[in-house]
Scaffold this active site. Structure first.
Site, PDB file in Angstrom:
ATOM      1  N   ASP A 185      50.962   9.838 174.776  1.00 56.70           N
ATOM      2  CA  ASP A 185      50.253  10.534 175.852  1.00 56.70           C
ATOM      3  C   ASP A 185      49.721  11.905 175.440  1.00 56.70           C
ATOM      4  O   ASP A 185      49.620  12.823 176.245  1.00 56.70           O
ATOM      5  CB  ASP A 185      51.155  10.682 177.096  1.00 56.70           C
ATOM      6  CG  ASP A 185      51.658   9.342 177.578  1.00 56.70           C
ATOM      7  OD1 ASP A 185      50.896   8.372 177.497  1.00 56.70           O
ATOM      8  OD2 ASP A 185      52.822   9.259 178.026  1.00 56.70           O
ATOM      9  N   LYS A 216      45.051  10.731 173.212  1.00 61.74           N
ATOM     10  CA  LYS A 216      44.366   9.911 172.199  1.00 61.74           C
ATOM     11  C   LYS A 216      43.101   9.265 172.759  1.00 61.74           C
ATOM     12  O   LYS A 216      42.093   9.153 172.060  1.00 61.74           O
ATOM     13  CB  LYS A 216      45.319   8.817 171.682  1.00 61.74           C
ATOM     14  CG  LYS A 216      46.569   9.370 171.007  1.00 61.74           C
ATOM     15  CD  LYS A 216      47.520   8.263 170.602  1.00 61.74           C
ATOM     16  CE  LYS A 216      48.136   7.527 171.767  1.00 61.74           C
ATOM     17  NZ  LYS A 216      49.086   8.304 172.572  1.00 61.74           N
ATOM     18  N   GLY A 229      48.559   3.589 177.791  1.00 66.19           N
ATOM     19  CA  GLY A 229      47.668   3.984 178.877  1.00 66.19           C
ATOM     20  C   GLY A 229      46.838   5.142 178.370  1.00 66.19           C
ATOM     21  O   GLY A 229      47.361   6.236 178.188  1.00 66.19           O
ATOM     22  N   HIS A 230      45.582   4.894 178.044  1.00 69.13           N
ATOM     23  CA  HIS A 230      44.713   5.927 177.470  1.00 69.13           C
ATOM     24  C   HIS A 230      43.650   6.337 178.485  1.00 69.13           C
ATOM     25  O   HIS A 230      42.869   5.499 178.933  1.00 69.13           O
ATOM     26  CB  HIS A 230      44.054   5.409 176.179  1.00 69.13           C
ATOM     27  CG  HIS A 230      45.046   5.132 175.084  1.00 69.13           C
ATOM     28  ND1 HIS A 230      44.691   4.680 173.851  1.00 69.13           N
ATOM     29  CD2 HIS A 230      46.399   5.264 175.046  1.00 69.13           C
ATOM     30  CE1 HIS A 230      45.777   4.539 173.094  1.00 69.13           C
ATOM     31  NE2 HIS A 230      46.828   4.881 173.808  1.00 69.13           N
ATOM     32  N   GLN A 245      50.809   4.875 171.524  1.00 71.20           N
ATOM     33  CA  GLN A 245      52.120   5.545 171.446  1.00 71.20           C
ATOM     34  C   GLN A 245      52.041   6.760 170.508  1.00 71.20           C
ATOM     35  O   GLN A 245      51.005   7.404 170.478  1.00 71.20           O
ATOM     36  CB  GLN A 245      53.210   4.557 170.999  1.00 71.20           C
ATOM     37  CG  GLN A 245      53.574   3.506 172.055  1.00 71.20           C
ATOM     38  CD  GLN A 245      52.614   2.336 172.119  1.00 71.20           C
ATOM     39  OE1 GLN A 245      52.344   1.709 171.117  1.00 71.20           O
ATOM     40  NE2 GLN A 245      52.099   2.037 173.296  1.00 71.20           N
TER      41      GLN A 245
HETATM   42  P1  GDP Z   1      46.950   9.013 175.621  1.00 71.35           P
HETATM   43  O1  GDP Z   1      47.903   7.935 175.988  1.00 71.35           O
HETATM   44  O2  GDP Z   1      47.322   9.702 174.354  1.00 71.35           O
HETATM   45  O3  GDP Z   1      45.517   8.559 175.600  1.00 71.35           O
HETATM   46  O4  GDP Z   1      47.062  10.118 176.755  1.00 71.35           O
HETATM   47  P2  GDP Z   1      47.131   9.868 178.354  1.00 71.35           P
HETATM   48  O5  GDP Z   1      45.785   9.451 178.818  1.00 71.35           O
HETATM   49  O6  GDP Z   1      48.276   8.989 178.679  1.00 71.35           O
HETATM   50  O7  GDP Z   1      47.512  11.306 178.877  1.00 71.35           O
HETATM   51  C1  GDP Z   1      46.731  12.423 178.600  1.00 71.35           C
HETATM   52  C2  GDP Z   1      46.277  13.057 179.912  1.00 71.35           C
HETATM   53  O8  GDP Z   1      45.784  14.350 179.648  1.00 71.35           O
HETATM   54  C3  GDP Z   1      45.156  12.320 180.582  1.00 71.35           C
HETATM   55  O9  GDP Z   1      45.287  12.468 181.971  1.00 71.35           O
HETATM   56  C4  GDP Z   1      43.901  13.032 180.083  1.00 71.35           C
HETATM   57  O10 GDP Z   1      42.802  12.928 180.975  1.00 71.35           O
HETATM   58  C5  GDP Z   1      44.411  14.449 180.019  1.00 71.35           C
HETATM   59  N1  GDP Z   1      43.810  15.316 178.992  1.00 71.35           N
HETATM   60  C6  GDP Z   1      43.445  15.003 177.715  1.00 71.35           C
HETATM   61  N2  GDP Z   1      43.062  16.111 177.055  1.00 71.35           N
HETATM   62  C7  GDP Z   1      43.178  17.133 177.926  1.00 71.35           C
HETATM   63  C8  GDP Z   1      42.970  18.563 177.819  1.00 71.35           C
HETATM   64  O11 GDP Z   1      42.597  19.100 176.794  1.00 71.35           O
HETATM   65  N3  GDP Z   1      43.244  19.305 178.956  1.00 71.35           N
HETATM   66  C9  GDP Z   1      43.684  18.734 180.119  1.00 71.35           C
HETATM   67  N4  GDP Z   1      43.925  19.533 181.155  1.00 71.35           N
HETATM   68  N5  GDP Z   1      43.888  17.421 180.230  1.00 71.35           N
HETATM   69  C10 GDP Z   1      43.657  16.638 179.151  1.00 71.35           C
HETATM   70  P1  IMO Z   2      50.331   5.757 174.980  1.00 72.28           P
HETATM   71  O1  IMO Z   2      49.533   4.894 174.010  1.00 72.28           O
HETATM   72  C1  IMO Z   2      54.273   7.199 176.114  1.00 72.28           C
HETATM   73  C2  IMO Z   2      57.638   4.437 175.527  1.00 72.28           C
HETATM   74  C3  IMO Z   2      58.346   3.903 176.755  1.00 72.28           C
HETATM   75  C4  IMO Z   2      59.755   3.758 176.193  1.00 72.28           C
HETATM   76  C5  IMO Z   2      59.511   3.291 174.767  1.00 72.28           C
HETATM   77  C6  IMO Z   2      59.597   1.780 174.574  1.00 72.28           C
HETATM   78  O2  IMO Z   2      49.722   5.852 176.324  1.00 72.28           O
HETATM   79  O3  IMO Z   2      50.651   7.067 174.361  1.00 72.28           O
HETATM   80  P2  IMO Z   2      57.975  -0.227 175.198  1.00 72.28           P
HETATM   81  O4  IMO Z   2      57.479  -0.707 176.523  1.00 72.28           O
HETATM   82  O5  IMO Z   2      56.903   0.171 174.243  1.00 72.28           O
HETATM   83  O6  IMO Z   2      58.974  -1.166 174.584  1.00 72.28           O
HETATM   84  O7  IMO Z   2      58.817   1.108 175.554  1.00 72.28           O
HETATM   85  O8  IMO Z   2      58.204   3.727 174.438  1.00 72.28           O
HETATM   86  N1  IMO Z   2      56.174   4.219 175.492  1.00 72.28           N
HETATM   87  C7  IMO Z   2      55.265   5.178 175.696  1.00 72.28           C
HETATM   88  N2  IMO Z   2      55.414   6.486 176.011  1.00 72.28           N
HETATM   89  N3  IMO Z   2      53.045   6.709 175.897  1.00 72.28           N
HETATM   90  C8  IMO Z   2      52.872   5.412 175.542  1.00 72.28           C
HETATM   91  O9  IMO Z   2      51.680   4.898 175.190  1.00 72.28           O
HETATM   92  C9  IMO Z   2      54.006   4.568 175.476  1.00 72.28           C
HETATM   93  N4  IMO Z   2      54.206   3.262 175.186  1.00 72.28           N
HETATM   94  C10 IMO Z   2      55.537   3.066 175.196  1.00 72.28           C
HETATM   95  O10 IMO Z   2      58.280   4.818 177.814  1.00 72.28           O
HETATM   96  O11 IMO Z   2      60.380   5.003 176.129  1.00 72.28           O
HETATM   97 MG    MG Z   3      49.113   7.358 177.582  1.00 75.74          MG
END
Ligand code: GDP
Ligand code: IMO
Ligand code: MG
Length: 427
Positions: A13, A16, A40-41, A223
């Site tokens: 998270d 990415k 979840g991206h 991840q």
């Molecule tokens: P990922 O799994 O690595 O793609 O990240 P997620 O989407 O799960 O979580 C990142 C969150 O931060 C999302 O809600 C993005 O829209 C938000 N985000 C990404 N870059 C920035 C930033 O530079 N500033 C802020 N405020 N939010 C950001």
């Molecule tokens: P993105 O790509 C954050 C965590 C779960 C748990 C562990 C194992 O959005 O960054 P799993 O279901 O993979 O067997 O769970 O990994 N986990 C994540 N945490 N971002 C993710 O994906 C994750 N995918 C799995 O919360 O701790």
């Molecule tokens: Mg994510």
């Protein structure tokens, strides 16, 4: 231009999705190389927000070919639904390629993920419940079902019968669940075959040929480094290799093809699920950080655990991934703090550690050693260049760079595509 890896440097998270989308117009291919719909991206373009789970974030760039590589595990029903949903919003998925060798998440994998977590009780991993661990387990145990099996109904049925022989014993006799009928599963999955067929390809071959022809290929990790099954906080990890080495295996290319590894790293730290987290804040400051950063899971909606930036982890991620460039995200979230603690080392049983301790037990005992950097009060969400940032924010980034061991090439100051400061060209 060779291949570029984009990898999460913490516990996932990190942003990415946003970083991948940003580069989408400059690359011809975006390849997901591991993980499944546990990911979840988030991508924000103007007022539109997309949450991608299995589709590579390149799907939002019209000229880019999104690829689901052999290292990914696929929940087919969920993937087809994701395609339908995004196409209903006007995003075309006709260029999508899916590896014939990717493994499928089956209904019994999801069932086993959930019951095994329940049986672990307090020792649970806190998985996303998507069947990820059991699917990778079957892959390694050589009883997995692959995309290509969908096109040979006889083989599919045979493989399902074999694997369900012991899975059903487990489900019914150990976990007290209902057994699963091979025939019914085979029917359900052959039903998906025709819809999937146009996307299925020998993706390793396609990517190899594209690289030979000079295409830019971005390998998008899911991840993060500390969730890697080999290099993460085992057993509190996912069941794949998000680290850069996994990109070669999961996309089917050789390591000599990779010229750059971009580490995505938040200006602070978050984690979802169980496991050690040395800089975690369990107090009101942690709650403030969660609210300020909107730290709630994109996949499960769970509240993310929050804490300060951890340079021990950043240095580790730089080393195990060979990170050449860092993309620091969410710097804007830290605005308004007077002082910002940054963890520069750990103390474990009275001894200072500049690197991650060797054993899990020591890591569980790690206490952060903090430096306190100056904060800034200004809203930085409109900054376009490094010089637009207040001096303290610039100094914060420079310190992160020094203690992480890789140059900072981009800084996120908001969720939108355009809320990014490019310090060095990313490609
Ligand atoms: P990922 O799994 O690595 O793609 O990240 P997620 O989407 O799960 O979580 C990142 C969150 O931060 C999302 O809600 C993005 O829209 C938000 N985000 C990404 N870059 C920035 C930033 O530079 N500033 C802020 N405020 N939010 C950001
Ligand atoms: P993105 O790509 C954050 C965590 C779960 C748990 C562990 C194992 O959005 O960054 P799993 O279901 O993979 O067997 O769970 O990994 N986990 C994540 N945490 N971002 C993710 O994906 C994750 N995918 C799995 O919360 O701790
Ligand atoms: Mg994510």
């Amino acid at each position: 231009m060779p291949a570029i890896v984009l990898v999460g440097a913490q516990w996932g998270d990190e942003g990415k999705g946003k970083a991948t989308d940003l580069l989408g117009d400059q690359v011809q291919f975006v390849v997901r190389y591991q993980g499944g719909n546990n990911a979840g991206h988030t991508v924000v373009i103007g007022d539109e927000k997309y949450a991608l789970h299995q589709l590579p974030s390149g799907v939002l760039s019209r000229h880019c070919v999104p690829v689901i590589g052999n290292g990914v595990v696929i929940d087919l029903a969920a993937l087809l639904e994701e395609i339908d949903e995004i196409e209903a919003r006007g995003v075309r998925c006709d260029k999508l390629l899916v590896s014939a060798n990717a493994h499928l998440i089956m209904p019994y994998h999801r069932a086993l993920d959930k019951v095994s977590e329940r049986f672990l009780g307090k020792a649970k991993i806190g998985t996303t419940g998507r069947g990820i661990g059991p699917t990778y387990g079957d892959k390694v145990a050589r009883v997995g079902i692959r995309v290509q099996d969908l096109f040979d109904p006889g083989i599919l049925q045979q493989k399902l019968e074999l694997t369900l022989r012991d899975k059903n014993q487990l489900l019914t006799k150990v976990y007290n669940r209902r057994g699963i009928e091979a025939k019914r599963v085979a029917q359900e999955f052959t039903g998906y075959a025709e819809r999937l067929r146009p996307y299925v390809a020998d993706t390793g071959l396609v990517i190899g040929q594209a690289l030979d022809a000079g295409a830019n290929v971005l390998l998008e990790g899911a991840q993060g480094t500390l969730l890697d099954v080999d290099h993460g906080t085992y057993p509190f990890v996912t069941s794949s290799n998000p680290t850069a080495g996994g990109a070669c295996v999961g996309a089917g290319i050789g390591p000599t093809r990779i010229s750059k590894v971009i580490g995505i790293i938040k200006a602070y730290t978050t984690r979802v699920g169980s496991g050690p987290f040395p800089t975690e804040l369990t107090d009101a400051t942690g709650e403030w950080l969660r609210a300020a950063g909107g730290e709630f899971g994109v996949t499960t909606g769970r509240a993310r655990r929050t804490g300060w930036f951890d340079a021990v982890i950043a240095r580790y991620a730089t080393r195990v991934n060979g990170i050449t460039d860092l993309f620091v995200t969410k710097l804007d979230v830290l605005s308004s703090l007077d002082k910002i603690p940054v963890c520069v080392a750990y103390e474990v049983d009275g001894k200072r550690h500049d690197d991650i301790p060797m054993t899990q037990t020591e890591f569980h005992h790690a206490r952060p050693v903090y430096d306190y950097l100056d904060g800034w009060a200004e809203d930085i969400s409109g900054a376009k260049a490094l010089e637009d940032l207040p001096a303290a924010a610039q100094a914060y980034v420079r310190t992160l760079e020094e203690i992480s061991g890789a140059r900072v090439s981009a800084i996120g100051v908001g969720p939108r595509r355009d809320q990014t400061i490019e310090v060095n060209p990313l490609l």
